[in-house]
Design a protein around this motif. Structure first.
Motif, short mmCIF file in Angstrom:
data_model
loop_
_atom_site.label_atom_id
_atom_site.label_comp_id
_atom_site.label_asym_id
_atom_site.label_seq_id
_atom_site.Cartn_x
_atom_site.Cartn_y
_atom_site.Cartn_z
N ARG A 85 -2.11 6.74 -5.15
CA ARG A 85 -4.43 6.59 -4.84
C ARG A 85 -4.27 8.84 -5.69
O ARG A 85 -3.03 8.74 -5.97
CB ARG A 85 -4.24 7.26 -3.53
N ASP A 144 -7.51 13.81 -3.61
CA ASP A 144 -6.61 14.40 -4.18
C ASP A 144 -6.97 15.33 -5.54
O ASP A 144 -5.90 16.07 -6.33
CB ASP A 144 -5.99 12.82 -4.62
N HIS A 201 2.12 1.88 -10.08
CA HIS A 201 1.08 1.18 -9.66
C HIS A 201 1.06 0.04 -10.24
O HIS A 201 -0.20 -1.00 -10.63
CB HIS A 201 0.39 1.79 -11.32
N ARG A 203 1.94 2.16 -3.77
CA ARG A 203 0.76 2.87 -4.38
C ARG A 203 0.48 3.70 -4.25
O ARG A 203 0.48 4.84 -3.09
CB ARG A 203 -0.26 2.10 -4.41
N GLU A 237 0.73 -1.30 0.45
CA GLU A 237 0.04 0.04 0.03
C GLU A 237 0.83 0.81 0.00
O GLU A 237 0.32 2.32 -0.46
CB GLU A 237 -1.14 0.29 1.81
N ARG A 264 -2.97 -0.54 -16.29
CA ARG A 264 -1.91 0.51 -15.09
C ARG A 264 -0.83 1.28 -15.17
O ARG A 264 -0.57 2.22 -14.84
CB ARG A 264 -2.43 0.02 -14.07
N GLY A 278 -7.46 9.79 -4.97
CA GLY A 278 -8.91 10.06 -4.31
C GLY A 278 -9.45 10.83 -4.88
O GLY A 278 -8.75 11.91 -5.08
N TYR A 312 -1.90 9.14 -13.44
CA TYR A 312 -2.06 7.70 -13.88
C TYR A 312 -2.64 7.67 -15.63
O TYR A 312 -2.33 6.78 -16.01
CB TYR A 312 -3.56 7.00 -13.16
#
Lengths: 389, 96
Positions: free
Chosen positions: A218, A223, B29, A216, A213, B46, A220, A350
């Motif tokens: 995020r 954010d 990712h 990674r 975690e 991803r 959200g 992303y």
């Protein structure tokens, strides 16, 4: 370790340095070679720590109201472009030669986040010169990179400050850092820390291990939401061009420009413009995962279509306005929203270069033909308004 | 959240992999995985092509055409005829 009171008024200079004028390249070697930044006096420096290589500034690990207010300003305005700290080495707590070294960027928001999360710990903070850009963006550009890390390790005499050979680099710095090369050139081993500074204490307690975690990224709702003020501000900075066009176009009569007409007939167009900006630069980012399609251009187009179409329907625009004008608006505003949403790819965490290129390739013909078509319908509207057709 | 499908330029060469796991460590990712101490792509859609894996692999076992997934950068690049560049430190006031 002993504290040194701040007492160097003659060497005072502002902690905020305009990155445009001073990229760090022109800083004389000696400024750094004595110690990190021994001559800096800034509101976030609480004192100095004596080391073999000179005095090293010690920072507060609790943010002041001023720090917090500056962060708000950086989130909302171009203030962030000059929101920097002097590159070099700083102390959090009372570190010694065995303490960890945490690397960060000289964007003050990055620096503030790191020192806040290190409250209660004794560590060194090594600040790289990234021209005041955050770690991830700077890593993408290479300014948070191998060369700068190696240079900063050498200019701060890090090997004399600590007896070990490890530097903890944020994971998001990895796109700019070739850890093998750093080791070969500086002798220091890069240990990749967590994505978020708040996981640093746990990372260190766990023996420099991240769980999945912590590794990674995020994106959200919080954010996304916090990024929208800058998006909106940048777009509204150019809004006057659109407003001026509306003023002139709708005011234009066969007898010259009549501003009463501009306001009476043009306000719905102006409102539509504002609405499409809101749809693309606020609504789409905030509701990103819930809007259909993966392409940002499509998400923005749909948001624009639904919001402007819905607002026009409720306010009775479809019945009361000229059909050509309505068609023009319904072509233009979803496309505007689409373009605004497309810009948000830059803030997202992303999207890929290949993906953005593909989106642009597909969307560009639609943008151009849509603009032309929308303009043709505007002309038709004007022609019918003047009784020519 | 997943961006466009089947678009990434990410490639792995398991035969060159020594199984050190550095690429997996730096990926934001969780795109890559190790199987029998060889690198494999676990979830290619991803991938955001940040390039951290390639940059930190000493053995050339991962390759990707790295860059920023930023519309302003791509458009600026086309206008100026250069590589995509968001030019954060410039005077434009816009940033990634």
């Amino acid at each position: 370790m002993k504290f040194e009171p701040i007492n160097t008024p003659d060497k005072r200079f502002s902690p905020i340095i305009n990155s445009k004028q001073d990229c760090g390249c022109s800083v004389p070697e000696k400024a750094d070679s004595i110690s990190g930044a021994a001559s800096i006096q800034a509101p976030y420096i609480s004192g100095y720590i004596k080391t073999a290589t000179g005095d090293i500034p010690q920072v507060y690990t609790v943010l002041s109201r001023r720090d917090k207010w500056e962060t708000v300003k950086a989130r909302m305005s171009s203030f962030r472009m000059s929101f920097t700290v002097e590159p070099g080495i700083y102390a959090a707590g009372n570190p010694d030669e065995n303490s960890d070294v945490i690397v960060t960027a000289n964007y003050k928001m990055s620096f503030d986040t790191v020192r806040r999360e290190l409250n209660g710990m004794n560590v060194w903070i090594l600040v790289l010169d990234t021209n005041g850009i955050n770690v991830w963006c700077a890593a993408g550009k290479g300014t948070f990179g191998t060369d700068e890390l190696v240079r900063r390790i050498s200019r701060t005499n890090l090997s004399k400050i600590v007896s070990h050979k490890n530097v903890i680099v944020p994971q998001l710095g990895a796109p700019g850092i070739d850890s093998g090369e750093v080791r070969r050139k500086s002798g220091f081993r890069v240990v990749y820390g967590p994505v978020r500074a708040k996981d640093l204490p746990l990372f260190i307690r766990n023996g420099y291990k991240c769980d999945a975690e912590m590794r990674r990224v995020r994106f959200g709702i919080a954010d996304r939401l916090i990024l929208t003020p800058i998006e909106l501000r940048q777009i509204f900075a150019k809004f006057h061009y659109f407003a001026l066009f509306v003023l002139i176009f709708f005011g234009l009569t066969t007898e010259g420009i009549i501003f009463r007409d501009s306001i009476m007939k043009g306000y719905f167009f102006l409102a539509g413009g504002i609405l499409s900006i809101f749809a693309g630069a606020f609504f789409t980012p905030v509701f990103l995962p819930y809007i259909p399609f993966r392409a940002f251009t499509m998400k923005g187009w749909i948001a624009g279509l639904v919001l402007s179409g819905g607002a026009f329907y409720i306010s009775g625009v479809f019945e009361s306005y000229n059909i050509f004008l309505v068609i023009s608006a319904m072509i233009l505003f979803p496309l505007l929203s689409s373009y605004m949403a497309f810009q948000f790819t830059g803030a997202s965490t992303y999207t890929s270069l290949s993906g953005v290129k593909r989106e642009l390739k597909i969307a560009l013909p639609f943008y151009i033909s849509g603009l032309i078509l929308s303009f043709i319908f505007l002309i038709l509207y004007k022609a019918s308004d003047w009784g020519m057709i | 959240m997943i961006y466009l499908k089947d678009i990434t330029t990410l490639q792995v060469f398991p035969e060159k992999c020594t199984g050190c796991g550095r690429c997996i460590e730096v990926c934001p990712h969780a795109v890559l995985k190790l199987e029998d101490r060889k690198v494999l792509i676990a979830d290619k859609d991803r991938c955001m092509e940040c390039g951290a894996c390639e940059k930190n692999c000493d053995f050339g076992a991962v390759s990707v055409n790295a860059g920023v997934g930023c519309a302003a950068a791509v458009i600026n690049g086309i206008i100026r005829g250069t590589e995509p560049n968001c030019d954060c430190s410039g005077s434009s006031g816009s940033c990634c």
